[in-house]
Design a protein around this motif. Structure first.
Motif, short mmCIF file in Angstrom:
data_model
loop_
_atom_site.label_atom_id
_atom_site.label_comp_id
_atom_site.label_asym_id
_atom_site.label_seq_id
_atom_site.Cartn_x
_atom_site.Cartn_y
_atom_site.Cartn_z
N THR A 1 -30.62 16.37 -43.21
CA THR A 1 -31.80 17.17 -42.90
C THR A 1 -33.02 16.65 -43.63
OG1 THR A 1 -30.38 19.09 -42.59
CG2 THR A 1 -32.73 19.51 -42.83
N LYS B 1 -34.27 13.82 -41.76
CA LYS B 1 -34.90 14.27 -40.51
C LYS B 1 -36.30 14.81 -40.76
CE LYS B 1 -33.54 18.08 -38.45
NZ LYS B 1 -32.61 19.02 -37.79
N SER C 1 -39.55 12.58 -41.00
CA SER C 1 -40.23 12.15 -39.78
C SER C 1 -41.24 13.18 -39.28
CB SER C 1 -39.21 11.89 -38.67
OG SER C 1 -38.06 11.29 -39.19
N TYR D 1 -31.89 6.45 -37.08
CA TYR D 1 -32.43 7.56 -36.30
C TYR D 1 -33.86 7.88 -36.75
CZ TYR D 1 -27.56 8.16 -34.80
OH TYR D 1 -26.30 7.96 -34.30
N GLN D 2 -34.09 7.75 -38.05
CA GLN D 2 -35.43 8.00 -38.58
C GLN D 2 -36.43 7.00 -37.99
OE1 GLN D 2 -35.40 8.71 -42.79
NE2 GLN D 2 -37.56 8.14 -43.00
N VAL E 1 -37.13 7.87 -34.34
CA VAL E 1 -38.07 8.98 -34.20
C VAL E 1 -39.50 8.50 -34.37
CG1 VAL E 1 -38.86 11.13 -35.25
CG2 VAL E 1 -36.43 10.76 -34.90
N THR F 1 -38.62 13.34 -28.77
CA THR F 1 -37.72 12.89 -29.84
C THR F 1 -36.46 13.75 -29.91
OG1 THR F 1 -38.87 14.29 -31.44
CG2 THR F 1 -39.61 12.02 -31.26
N SER F 2 -36.38 14.76 -29.06
CA SER F 2 -35.33 15.77 -29.22
C SER F 2 -33.92 15.17 -29.20
CB SER F 2 -35.46 16.84 -28.15
OG SER F 2 -35.49 16.25 -26.87
N VAL G 1 -33.37 13.51 -32.50
CA VAL G 1 -33.35 14.48 -33.59
C VAL G 1 -31.99 15.17 -33.70
CG1 VAL G 1 -34.29 16.71 -34.30
CG2 VAL G 1 -35.85 14.88 -33.67
N SER G 2 -31.38 15.44 -32.55
CA SER G 2 -30.08 16.11 -32.58
C SER G 2 -28.99 15.20 -33.13
CB SER G 2 -29.70 16.58 -31.17
OG SER G 2 -29.42 15.47 -30.34
#
Lengths: 217, 217
Positions: B100, B103, B106, B176-177, B180, B190-191, B194-195
DNA sequence: CAAATATATGAACAACTGTTCATTATGTAG
DNA sequence: CTACATAATGAACAGTTGTTCATATATTTG
């Protein structure tokens, strides 16, 4: 046309064009596009800067041409040499071969330079982002996804979300590749990262494979 | 000192310095350091370029100051707010909280800009590479390693190579960062990425945890 | 060989770059 | 109020940038 003429023709003409591209790629990938001057490129070739303008409209066109090469480079063609039909039956072997392809990119001069160019300009060049996203990321993740889906149907691996698996398989490979390119910049040892490519596949496969009936039960 | 004087004082003085840094970070992270001119920075602040030289020796010093901020930024301090003693006992909860933290970076303007600056200049700036490697990569992987080692000793997770686990946990988060930040550049959704942060932790934990005795046996 | 084409050169350009500095304005302390 | 320190300005600088173009040279074609 004498043999000599052939040789001189090869050294001149459109050969200069590819020499410009080769030299530019080397410079762009180490200094960045903006920081590389037309004089830098010409100087590295032993030519005056005005000569470049017989082959390219301007500096941007050199970059554009290099970026177009990305589409057909090994970086983007991870699955190129692989038989697309019965992929899933190879199981772990196939995953290992994909990881090896990734690893080898870092050790081929041309591909390494293209990767560095990609990484350095991706935040500034929308076209590079598009190629990276569609041809490199999306395409490969889609293929991996289909692969894992087939493996699930063949009860080779545990069932789950194939797209998630594809991302989880892909992202460490990308990261290790970036790590290698960064370490090489500072002439540091890459061996510990290089070994990660295989360790990643080993661990990954161990986690997803369906255990063969053990004698314990 | 009248209230008016206080206000003007706040708008002047060393406040200008932080405004230069704020503006520069914004510009550097979107156009790159080399492509951002001193006139760009001054212009965005509504000031003449010569004014900047009352606060910084030169353009490079602005970048250096920003780079130094990296060391104390959230990007580098993933474990900062976490209790370092009994970390391992939290198990999956802790892993989720690390994901988190990644996440959220970003989605905080300042940290996102710092991350973009890092990514854009890492190939050109040795100091950034050093900070990235030692403070971001090595440090966090070392901490993760120790964490997994403790979890193994407490028989929370299967035994194996803790350093490998640390890298395999870390690299998708980093990837993933980056994804994004790239998607946001083109104002794309970005959803789905993000998941991935949570899905990564779920899958990862499922793979490493020691199965509780099931009623099937 | 001659004409046509392709390529390289040298010089120059206008625009842009980071930086300096004397001058002016603004705020602070005695 | 005065003296001092801090900060902003305008103008200028020297160097670098991408690009153009008339000219020269080399190669290919007829």
């Amino acid at each position: 046309m004498s043999e000599q003429n052939v040789n001189t023709a090869l050294l001149r003409g459109s050969n200069t064009k590819s020499k410009i591209l080769k030299t530019s790629l080397k410079l762009f990938s180490s200094k960045g596009f903006k920081a590389t001057t037309v004089r830098d490129i010409a100087g590295a070739m032993g030519v005056k800067q005005s000569a470049l303008y017989n082959h390219f409209k301007n500096k941007d066109e050199i970059l554009e041409t290099l970026v177009s090469e990305l589409t057909s480079s090994a970086i983007v063609q991870i699955f190129a040499d692989k038989d697309t039909q019965e992929l899933h039956k190879q199981g772990k072997t196939l995953l290992m071969s994909i990881a090896t392809t990734f690893k080898l990119i870092s050790f081929d001069g041309q591909n390494e330079a293209l990767f560095k160019l990609l990484m350095q300009e991706i935040y500034r060049n929308e076209r590079i982002r598009e190629i990276y996203n569609e041809h490199f990321y999306q395409e490969n993740v889609k293929k991996l996804s289909g692969l894992f889906f087939s493996m699930m149907q063949n009860e080779m691996i545990k069932s789950g979300d194939p797209l998630l698996l594809a991302n989880e398989f892909f992202s460490p490979l990308f990261f290790y590749q970036m790590q290698v390119s960064l370490l090489k910049l500072d002439k540091k040892s890459t061996s510990s990262v290089v070994s990660m490519f295989e360790k990643h596949v080993d661990l990954f496969w161990d986690n997803i494979k369906i255990e063969k009936q053990s004698t314990l039960f």
